[in-house]
Structures are given as structure tokens and as C-alpha cells.
Design an enzyme around this catalytic site. Structure first.
Site, PDB file in Angstrom:
ATOM      1  N   HIS A 290      18.447  23.171  53.997  1.00 40.73           N
ATOM      2  CA  HIS A 290      17.208  23.941  53.944  1.00 40.73           C
ATOM      3  C   HIS A 290      17.006  24.835  55.162  1.00 40.73           C
ATOM      4  O   HIS A 290      16.015  25.531  55.254  1.00 40.73           O
ATOM      5  CB  HIS A 290      16.007  22.988  53.813  1.00 40.73           C
ATOM      6  CG  HIS A 290      16.124  22.093  52.643  1.00 40.73           C
ATOM      7  ND1 HIS A 290      16.783  20.900  52.699  1.00 40.73           N
ATOM      8  CD2 HIS A 290      15.714  22.235  51.364  1.00 40.73           C
ATOM      9  CE1 HIS A 290      16.739  20.322  51.506  1.00 40.73           C
ATOM     10  NE2 HIS A 290      16.102  21.113  50.691  1.00 40.73           N
ATOM     11  N   HIS A 340      11.917  29.564  56.021  1.00 41.19           N
ATOM     12  CA  HIS A 340      12.555  29.163  54.761  1.00 41.19           C
ATOM     13  C   HIS A 340      13.426  30.306  54.275  1.00 41.19           C
ATOM     14  O   HIS A 340      13.106  31.475  54.477  1.00 41.19           O
ATOM     15  CB  HIS A 340      11.480  28.816  53.713  1.00 41.19           C
ATOM     16  CG  HIS A 340      11.996  28.035  52.551  1.00 41.19           C
ATOM     17  ND1 HIS A 340      12.652  28.632  51.503  1.00 41.19           N
ATOM     18  CD2 HIS A 340      11.964  26.705  52.285  1.00 41.19           C
ATOM     19  CE1 HIS A 340      12.997  27.707  50.627  1.00 41.19           C
ATOM     20  NE2 HIS A 340      12.594  26.530  51.080  1.00 41.19           N
ATOM     21  N   ASP A 396       8.726  20.956  54.471  1.00 39.92           N
ATOM     22  CA  ASP A 396       9.211  19.821  55.241  1.00 39.92           C
ATOM     23  C   ASP A 396       8.348  19.549  56.470  1.00 39.92           C
ATOM     24  O   ASP A 396       8.360  18.442  56.999  1.00 39.92           O
ATOM     25  CB  ASP A 396      10.662  20.061  55.673  1.00 39.92           C
ATOM     26  CG  ASP A 396      11.587  20.157  54.479  1.00 39.92           C
ATOM     27  OD1 ASP A 396      11.608  19.205  53.693  1.00 39.92           O
ATOM     28  OD2 ASP A 396      12.250  21.182  54.319  1.00 39.92           O
TER      29      ASP A 396
END
Length: 500
Positions: A290, A340, A396
Site C-alpha cells: 500500500h 495513497h 491505515d
């Protein structure tokens, strides 16, 4: 296509002045051109052969490999939808299993449809007794994701009817009634057994006996029961924690073609069985696929939300956040949970998770790390350095999934498991979509750009000159040996290979 068509792309090869017209396909959300169209634009290779142009896209930054109707993401606007439904509405009103049905079959279920699906999933949650031996064969300190990777791969050996190598390559692609029923049965098994196997991975490291999935509980309730019950009579998980875990599972069920889902489809394109295809995806989760920029952390064998917790622990307290921020700017420290690959603004799931965290903390008490997280969140969002780089908190960070999981008492290295269990739904949804594609299944075989040496002639080993290696990667490195390994090297014995 007419050269004057507006729905096309005109390419001029400046090497020879040739003009090429490439059609543009347009949908409601995207426009695309076929990479294969560039094969008509040829160049001459060193051996005189002609070859079409190849499109390079390191890391698949702008390459679409399939058409999908499952999950829609608009990273610039912070939008996430399952089959058209905003994730915010589903998190508020739906459940994990209802949203799982939506992801797989495309519509929200009726009462009878949901009842059938729910019952089949829960009825397929038990495992063969032999799987217990697989779990007990691992070391006591084995990482739970290593265990699950192996167990999911082994799971396929129990169901030969799901193996195209044994039943024929068109087992799942021929779309007959029996093929669809077989496919659905494997979907029930995979979703149903995921929490059971995860709970077994949790308990085996504690030396506890395994628990048969209990009847009458919800999907996440059964999961918590299997992890936590030690024989207490009428044991029931806390409803707030049960609901919180269900919400987190819903949010993590799918996220388009991330690394793990792409890995499933890469394997599935070879028409392997679904258990083997899905077992491959676990390694993508534990290696934190990620990370989206040089400012987010890359952690080996650790989930992204686990990395956030470790970062917060390393900071120590809220008053040390400004110092940490400055170290990040100097690239002396790494910042986890911000930025991201897809979202260029705040991850839409992060708001839902933050609300869920508040509900959990009312039951468990607030973790001291929350204050550090809040300070880091506020400071980073106001710092121009991070704002200019679109480094906003991602799922997250407020998955506080990390902070929530920690407050709920899960060990750090179990966090990736709590991500993998619900993501099984997304994996099977994409697998099913690929198997039922009207265009058939075409094996994924990316091309490369060769940059190695031209043709060379072989020379015997005794005729080769020693060459100074420019980099440490140019030759094998020697391994330091000690203990028994070193003693064995120094010993003499029949069959010992002499040095050249």
C-alpha cells in the site's frame, strides 16, 4: 475507423513521418486505447527484423488490464463505491456479508437470497480435521500470514472437484448450471473458512485447542468466539466490538485492482484452482503493497496498519510529534499511514473508521497512542510540505484499524490477518468475474523491454578471465558461517566437494 473520427487518437512517427489512427473506447467513467494498437508502429531491430512498439508502464501506473463492474474509485475526489453504492451508505446501513453478496453477485440481496448465502457461508465454515496438523507443524513464533498462505494453498487439495487440472480447463469458464453451482460452492467455502483458519492461526501460537465454529452467531461474532472462548458457558463476544469488526471487514472487502487482487487474477488467468490463486495474494498483504510514495513506509512482513502503530510507538508522545515531522521532511524518518497510490485527497474510509474507533474506545478505553495520532494528524494536515504532496491520512492511519485492533487486544502481527479475512470476498468477486467474462479468459503475460547483452559465444570455464565486478550485485556473495555449519565445512568426509 475514418481518419477524421473524433473518437480516435492520431499518432505521428517522427522517425519516418507515418501517421497512425488509434480508436478510443469510451465508457461512462473512462476512456482508453488498446496497447496492442501500437504493434502496428514498427521499428527495425539490430538483426534487421521489424517489431512493433511496446508500451512501458513500470508499476502499472496507467495500464488497464480488465473491464470490471465491481468497485469504482475516484482518487482525486475521494470516492469509493461497491457496485455503485457509496461506501459511506454501506458502512452505515449494511453488513459485511450483505456487502459481500453485493460485490460478488452485483445487487443487494432479497431476504431469501441473503438467507441462502448467509447459511451456506456459515455452514461451510468448518474445516477438515487434518488441517489441524498443518497448523501444528509450524513453529510457535511463525507469522500468522505465513501460516495462512500455506494453509489456503493446502485447502485446495481437499476439493479435487474445484481443480481445473483434474476436471478440465473449462471447469469454471463453460458457464453451465453445474459449473456455476461448483463455482458458488467454492465461494461459500473460501468466505466461510477464512475466519476459521485465521482463528486457528491465532490460537496455535498460544498453544490453545481449536474451536469448531459455533452456530447462531454472526460472521464476525463467530470469528471472535473462535479466537477468544476458553470454555466459558454461554460465551458471547461484546456486541460493540463485534459490530466494529464487521464494519472494518466491510471497508476492507475490496479496493479494485490493488496488488493482492491483481495477484489473484494473474494466477487465475492460468486457470488454476481458486484456492491456489488466492493463497498467492497473502504475500502481497504482508509485504505492505500500500505504500504510495517515498514518504510512506515499506515494511517487510508487516501490514500497513501495523506499520502505523509501530510508528506511533516510536514517536512516544504528542509533544514529540513536531520533532518527528521535521525528521520526516529531512528523510531521516518515514511517515506511515499518509498518502495513497490512488487517493489524492482524504481516503473516504478514514472518516468511517475514525467514528468506529470512538465507539470502540468507549468500551475498551482510549489507547494512549490516540493522542499521539491526533497530534500527528493535525500537524501534518496543516503543514504545507505534506499538503503540496497530497499526503493525507489514509485508511491505515485511522484504521486506527491499527488503533482499533490494538484497543481490542490483537497482537500487531495479526493486523494483516484482519485485513486478509474480509479481502477474500474481493478476491473471489474478481475471480468469478474473470471466469465468467464473455470474452473468455486470456492468460496474463506481460511483455518486457530487453536491455541485456547482444549475442555472445560460450567459452569453457578454464578459458575465462577473472573480471572485476563493478557492483556487489554482479556476483554471489559469501555467507558467514559459524557453529555447526563452520565445523562441517572444516571436516573431511566422503563426497565433500573440493574447491575449484
Amino acid at each position: 475507423m475514418s481518419p477524421t473520427s473524433s473518437n480516435s487518437l492520431t499518432v505521428i512517427d517522427n522517425r519516418n513521418g507515418k501517421k497512425y489512427v488509434i480508436p478510443i473506447s469510451t465508457t461512462a467513467h473512462d476512456s482508453a486505447i488498446a496497447a496492442s494498437a501500437f504493434k502496428d508502429i514498427v521499428h527495425e531491430r539490430e538483426n534487421g527484423e521489424k517489431q512493433g512498439l511496446r508500451v512501458t508502464d513500470r508499476g502499472f501506473l496507467n495500464t488497464a488490464v480488465i473491464q470490471s463492474s465491481i468497485t469504482f474509485i475516484d482518487g482525486d475526489k475521494g470516492i469509493l463505491r461497491y457496485r455503485g453504492y457509496p461506501i459511506e451508505q454501506l458502512a452505515e446501513s449494511s453488513t459485511f456479508l450483505e456487502s459481500a453478496y453485493l460485490l460478488i453477485w452485483g445487487e443487494l440481496p432479497t431476504k431469501s437470497q441473503y438467507s441462502l448465502f448467509h447459511d451456506e457461508v456459515m455452514n461451510h465454515s468448518t474445516t477438515h480435521v487434518d488441517t489441524e496438523e498443518i497448523f501444528r507443524s509450524f513453529r510457535y513464533d511463525a507469522h500468522p500470514m505465513s501460516i495462512l498462505t500455506s494453509v489456503f494453498a493446502a485447502l485446495g487439495s481437499y476439493y479435487p472437484e474445484a481443480n481445473p487440472s483434474l476436471q478440465g480447463q473449462t471447469l469454471f469458464t463453460k458457464q453451465t448450471q453445474s459449473a456455476i453451482e461448483n463455482m458458488d460452492k467454492q465461494i461459500y467455502r473460501l468466505i466461510g473458512k477464512a475466519p476459521t483458519l485465521a482463528a486457528m492461526a491465532y490460537r496455535v501460537r498460544q498453544g490453545r485447542h481449536f474451536i469448531t465454529p459455533p452456530p447462531g452467531l454472526s460472521y464476525t461474532g463467530s470469528f471472535l468466539y473462535q479466537m477468544d472462548c476458553l470454555g466459558q458457558q454461554d460465551f458471547k463476544p461484546n456486541p460493540v466490538l463485534e459490530r466494529a469488526l464487521d464494519t472494518l471487514f466491510l471497508l476492507h472487502a475490496d479496493h479494485e485492482l490493488n496488488a493482492s487482487t491483481t495477484t489473484v487474477l494473474q494466477a487465475a488467468s492460468s486457470l488454476t484452482d481458486p484456492y491456489s490463486a488466492i493463497s498467492n495474494s497473502f504475500v502481497c498483504i504482508v509485504r505492505d503493497a500500500h505504500r504510495s510514495s517515498q514518504y510512506t513506509v515499506s515494511v517487510v512482513f508487516c501490514g500497513a496498519n501495523e506499520a502505523v502503530i509501530r510508528m506511533l510507538i516510536s514517536i512516544g508522545s504528542p509533544d514529540k510529534v513536531p520533532e518527528f515531522i521535521e525528521q520526516v521532511k529531512k528523510r531521516e524518518k518515514v511517515l506511515s499511514g499518509f498518502g495513497h497510490r490512488v487517493y489524492k485527497t482524504t481516503d473516504p474510509r478514514s472518516y468511517i473508521i475514525r467514528k468506529t474507533a470512538d465507539e470502540v474506545f468507549k468500551v475498551t478505553g482510549k489507547d494512549p497512542l490516540v493522542e499521539t495520532a491526533m497530534r500527528l494528524h493535525d500537524v501534518a494536515l496543516k503543514d504545507e510540505y505534506f499538503v503540496k504532496r497530497n499526503l493525507y491520512p489514509n485508511v491505515d492511519f485511522w484504521a486506527a484499524s491499527g488503533l482499533i485492533y490494538k484497543a481490542m487486544g490483537f497482537p500487531l502481527d495479526f493486523f494483516p490477518v484482519l485485513f486478509a479475512v474480509p479481502r477474500v470476498v474481493g478476491w473471489v468477486a474478481h475471480w468469478r468475474q474473470m471466469m465468467l467474462s464473455p470474452d473468455g479468459v486470456k492468460i496474463w503475460r506481460p511483455r518486457q523491454i530487453y536491455v541485456g547483452p547482444s549475442v555472445r559465444d560460450y567459452s569453457p570455464i578454464e578459458d575465462r578471465d577473472e573480471v572485476d565486478r563493478k557492483k556487489v550485485t554482479d556476483a554471489p556473495t559469501a555467507v558467514f558461517h559459524s557453529g555447526q555449519s563452520k565445523r562441517t565445512q572444516l571436516a573431511s568426509y566422503i563426497g565433500k566437494r573440493s574447491k575449484l
